[in-house]
Design a protein around this motif. Sequence first.
Motif, PDB file in Angstrom:
ATOM      1  N   ARG A 241      -1.114   9.896   4.325  1.00  0.00           N
ATOM      2  CA  ARG A 241      -2.090   9.661   3.693  1.00  0.00           C
ATOM      3  C   ARG A 241      -3.295   8.382   4.164  1.00  0.00           C
ATOM      4  O   ARG A 241      -2.339   7.870   5.442  1.00  0.00           O
ATOM      5  CB  ARG A 241      -1.919   8.369   2.697  1.00  0.00           C
ATOM      6  CG  ARG A 241      -0.239   9.332   1.825  1.00  0.00           C
ATOM      7  CD  ARG A 241      -0.389   7.978   0.717  1.00  0.00           C
ATOM      8  NE  ARG A 241      -1.024   8.283  -0.191  1.00  0.00           N
ATOM      9  CZ  ARG A 241      -1.005   6.596  -1.222  1.00  0.00           C
ATOM     10  NH1 ARG A 241      -0.027   5.861  -0.928  1.00  0.00           N
ATOM     11  NH2 ARG A 241      -2.459   6.611  -1.868  1.00  0.00           N
TER      12      ARG A 241
ATOM     13  N   SER B 180     -15.669  -2.819   2.177  1.00  0.00           N
ATOM     14  CA  SER B 180     -14.153  -1.131   2.629  1.00  0.00           C
ATOM     15  C   SER B 180     -13.922  -1.591   3.990  1.00  0.00           C
ATOM     16  O   SER B 180     -13.364  -2.228   4.715  1.00  0.00           O
ATOM     17  CB  SER B 180     -15.087  -0.051   2.623  1.00  0.00           C
ATOM     18  OG  SER B 180     -15.772  -0.221   2.239  1.00  0.00           O
TER      19      SER B 180
ATOM     20  N   LEU C 145      -6.422   6.332   3.410  1.00  0.00           N
ATOM     21  CA  LEU C 145      -6.918   5.480   2.376  1.00  0.00           C
ATOM     22  C   LEU C 145      -7.998   4.743   2.641  1.00  0.00           C
ATOM     23  O   LEU C 145      -7.987   3.933   3.443  1.00  0.00           O
ATOM     24  CB  LEU C 145      -5.766   3.941   2.265  1.00  0.00           C
ATOM     25  CG  LEU C 145      -4.322   4.916   1.666  1.00  0.00           C
ATOM     26  CD1 LEU C 145      -3.465   3.986   1.597  1.00  0.00           C
ATOM     27  CD2 LEU C 145      -4.677   6.097   0.628  1.00  0.00           C
TER      28      LEU C 145
ATOM     29  N   VAL D 280       0.901  -1.362   0.669  1.00  0.00           N
ATOM     30  CA  VAL D 280      -0.495   0.045  -0.050  1.00  0.00           C
ATOM     31  C   VAL D 280       0.844   0.934   0.044  1.00  0.00           C
ATOM     32  O   VAL D 280       0.661   2.608  -0.620  1.00  0.00           O
ATOM     33  CB  VAL D 280      -0.983   0.025   1.393  1.00  0.00           C
ATOM     34  CG1 VAL D 280      -2.277   1.583   1.237  1.00  0.00           C
ATOM     35  CG2 VAL D 280      -1.753  -1.020   1.039  1.00  0.00           C
ATOM     36  N   GLN D 281       1.340   1.460   0.981  1.00  0.00           N
ATOM     37  CA  GLN D 281       3.404   2.291   0.540  1.00  0.00           C
ATOM     38  C   GLN D 281       4.369   2.145   1.294  1.00  0.00           C
ATOM     39  O   GLN D 281       4.599   1.350   2.198  1.00  0.00           O
ATOM     40  CB  GLN D 281       2.285   3.288   2.254  1.00  0.00           C
ATOM     41  CG  GLN D 281       3.303   4.505   2.053  1.00  0.00           C
ATOM     42  CD  GLN D 281       2.531   5.508   1.662  1.00  0.00           C
ATOM     43  OE1 GLN D 281       2.148   5.295   0.658  1.00  0.00           O
ATOM     44  NE2 GLN D 281       2.745   7.747   2.583  1.00  0.00           N
TER      45      GLN D 281
ATOM     46  N   PHE E  44     -10.259   1.628   1.453  1.00  0.00           N
ATOM     47  CA  PHE E  44     -10.067   0.821  -0.053  1.00  0.00           C
ATOM     48  C   PHE E  44     -11.385   0.006  -0.171  1.00  0.00           C
ATOM     49  O   PHE E  44     -11.915  -0.081   0.481  1.00  0.00           O
ATOM     50  CB  PHE E  44      -9.192  -0.410  -0.201  1.00  0.00           C
ATOM     51  CG  PHE E  44      -7.696   0.177  -0.110  1.00  0.00           C
ATOM     52  CD1 PHE E  44      -7.026   0.232  -1.369  1.00  0.00           C
ATOM     53  CD2 PHE E  44      -7.486   0.631   1.207  1.00  0.00           C
ATOM     54  CE1 PHE E  44      -5.972   0.524  -1.464  1.00  0.00           C
ATOM     55  CE2 PHE E  44      -5.325   1.229   0.676  1.00  0.00           C
ATOM     56  CZ  PHE E  44      -4.959   1.173  -0.473  1.00  0.00           C
TER      57      PHE E  44
ATOM     58  N   ARG F 110      -8.479  -2.162  -3.818  1.00  0.00           N
ATOM     59  CA  ARG F 110      -8.641  -1.304  -4.672  1.00  0.00           C
ATOM     60  C   ARG F 110      -9.418   0.115  -4.312  1.00  0.00           C
ATOM     61  O   ARG F 110     -10.287   0.152  -3.235  1.00  0.00           O
ATOM     62  CB  ARG F 110      -9.975  -1.842  -6.289  1.00  0.00           C
ATOM     63  CG  ARG F 110      -9.384  -3.318  -6.781  1.00  0.00           C
ATOM     64  CD  ARG F 110      -8.691  -2.817  -7.506  1.00  0.00           C
ATOM     65  NE  ARG F 110      -8.506  -3.829  -8.457  1.00  0.00           N
ATOM     66  CZ  ARG F 110      -7.625  -5.636  -8.268  1.00  0.00           C
ATOM     67  NH1 ARG F 110      -7.594  -5.586  -6.878  1.00  0.00           N
ATOM     68  NH2 ARG F 110      -8.142  -5.904  -8.574  1.00  0.00           N
ATOM     69  N   LEU F 111      -8.312   1.041  -4.653  1.00  0.00           N
ATOM     70  CA  LEU F 111      -8.654   2.038  -3.732  1.00  0.00           C
ATOM     71  C   LEU F 111      -9.607   3.272  -4.110  1.00  0.00           C
ATOM     72  O   LEU F 111      -9.880   3.061  -5.391  1.00  0.00           O
ATOM     73  CB  LEU F 111      -6.495   3.097  -4.649  1.00  0.00           C
ATOM     74  CG  LEU F 111      -6.921   4.325  -3.694  1.00  0.00           C
ATOM     75  CD1 LEU F 111      -6.800   3.919  -2.111  1.00  0.00           C
ATOM     76  CD2 LEU F 111      -5.548   4.879  -3.780  1.00  0.00           C
ATOM     77  N   ARG F 112      -9.878   3.446  -3.431  1.00  0.00           N
ATOM     78  CA  ARG F 112     -11.405   4.009  -3.515  1.00  0.00           C
ATOM     79  C   ARG F 112     -11.128   5.443  -3.394  1.00  0.00           C
ATOM     80  O   ARG F 112     -11.356   6.335  -3.988  1.00  0.00           O
ATOM     81  CB  ARG F 112     -12.104   4.018  -3.138  1.00  0.00           C
ATOM     82  CG  ARG F 112     -13.891   4.492  -3.047  1.00  0.00           C
ATOM     83  CD  ARG F 112     -14.626   4.127  -2.308  1.00  0.00           C
ATOM     84  NE  ARG F 112     -16.203   4.548  -2.655  1.00  0.00           N
ATOM     85  CZ  ARG F 112     -17.682   5.221  -1.778  1.00  0.00           C
ATOM     86  NH1 ARG F 112     -16.708   5.134  -0.303  1.00  0.00           N
ATOM     87  NH2 ARG F 112     -18.057   5.587  -2.447  1.00  0.00           N
ATOM     88  N   ARG F 113     -10.593   6.507  -1.983  1.00  0.00           N
ATOM     89  CA  ARG F 113     -10.697   7.329  -1.753  1.00  0.00           C
ATOM     90  C   ARG F 113      -9.059   7.482  -1.091  1.00  0.00           C
ATOM     91  O   ARG F 113      -8.626   6.999  -0.081  1.00  0.00           O
ATOM     92  CB  ARG F 113     -11.375   8.179  -0.886  1.00  0.00           C
ATOM     93  CG  ARG F 113     -12.830   8.790  -1.434  1.00  0.00           C
ATOM     94  CD  ARG F 113     -12.627   9.273  -2.973  1.00  0.00           C
ATOM     95  NE  ARG F 113     -11.963  10.299  -2.329  1.00  0.00           N
ATOM     96  CZ  ARG F 113     -12.612  11.680  -2.418  1.00  0.00           C
ATOM     97  NH1 ARG F 113     -14.066  11.623  -1.669  1.00  0.00           N
ATOM     98  NH2 ARG F 113     -11.964  12.544  -1.537  1.00  0.00           N
ATOM     99  N   SER F 114      -8.436   8.390  -0.666  1.00  0.00           N
ATOM    100  CA  SER F 114      -7.197   9.048  -0.549  1.00  0.00           C
ATOM    101  C   SER F 114      -7.377  10.328  -0.117  1.00  0.00           C
ATOM    102  O   SER F 114      -8.269  11.493  -0.557  1.00  0.00           O
ATOM    103  CB  SER F 114      -5.971   9.269  -1.146  1.00  0.00           C
ATOM    104  OG  SER F 114      -5.103   9.328  -0.623  1.00  0.00           O
TER     105      SER F 114
END
Length: 484
Positions: free
Chosen positions: A375, A366, A377, A343-344, A379, A393-397
């Motif tokens: 960050r 989620s 995040l 992720v990072q 997902f 799957r990334l949805r928002r940051s």
Amino acid sequence: MAAVWQQVLAVDARYAAYRTPRWPQFRTQYVRRRSQLLREQAQGGALEGSTRRWYLRVRTRLLAQRYGALSEQSSCRAHSSSALRASRTTLDRMEDFEEDPRVARGHRRSLSRGSHPGVPRGAPDERPPGVVPTPLAEASRAMAGDTTLSENYAFAGVYHVFDQHTESAVPKVQFAHDDRHLLACCSLDGTISVCRLAPGPPAVLRVLRGHGGGVADFAWSLSNDVLVSASLDGTLRLWAPADGRCIRRVPDPDGAALLCCAFQPLNNNLTVVGSARHMVRVVNISTGKAARGGAGRLPGRVLALCFDAPGRVLWAGDDRGSVSSFLCDPGTGRLTKASRVVVQAGGSITSLSARAWASREAPDPSLLVNACPDRLLLFRVVEEEGSGAPGLRLRRSFPTRHREQPLRSCFCPLMSFRQGACVVTGSEDACVHFFDVGRAARATVNTLQGHGGAVLAVAFNCDESLLASSDATGTVIVWRRQHA
């Protein structure tokens, strides 16, 4: 923009450690009265626009002249050395803290633990298009009311300040399941506090002692009759919070510091613990023994653990920036490695929170992740093609200030029937931040100011009437949400 009283209170809080150093209780009384007066002035319409900006500049200048200019780090250190040592003072009496007739008591357990899409009830559905039609969404609507997100997450003030853990950070705070007023927090001083907010004046019921090192994490059992704690002294302990007894002590087989823990939601006889030697282990708390097949290894130190709502998938985050998933047998505790996602890269995963669905516009499971540096995040959990393993799957940051501290975040417990839903996180800028997961721009819903150091952890009670936040200076602030 944060309320005026919060901005001024934040300025005052940074200088609180310098006021009457020999009488720390006076500083708490000062903050109490200051908070009350500022809110009264704000309700009267004072300090608006250019007047507010002028007042903040003058106030900051006067405090700097009186006590000396402070950098953010020096302010935190000074506050840590002597801030608010003996407060047990209620900052706002909560006349509206009585049982709200709009709140359906029977819904609280399922709401606090998350839910999943279901079947519409009975009659034809007349909801707006795109609404996820679940019984729990109806309950959420009744509890939250027909208000906007900004209105629903407006806070009326500081309800209480707990400061029994002076000199040491409080890395986690958590309300008991389905209990509006029972709160626990752990500290790097090696203790855990169990607090009661009502009825009667807020008070520390008992302090659990026994660990030989800082307590990095803890968790309530589903029935709230047991607490499990993970400590840097390399032991897992089981506690009876009702009387403060240590029920069992379980040493780590590698002698490693234990950094996180979580109950198996479908079988509270099993606890999962993560260690500084990269291991995830399932422990049977009745016997104190590791579950057969209940171990897994991560690339780095295990900093965060959480289960999905059905209790079948265990998520684990480490200090190499990766999130790993395990399939967990709730009967035996056997773990099967499923997937790993970086992720990072080069960072750390300090907090994980899972929800069956984030909002009516996002019906998929989620995962909320605090990833250092800087960050937060969100997902979407998906099934990988072919393997069927859980993937992300990334949805928002969302931007946060996160460089060194083990910050935590959480979903707001009520699943909003309104458009959008909120997440809340701590931050190293000494603020609590609320973000709307549905907004494409200007996602910040609210910011709470008042801590004197980095905010490490946040937690709502089951009906969102109270929010607790803890910081690196050992202070826990309980905020009262403003009812519509």
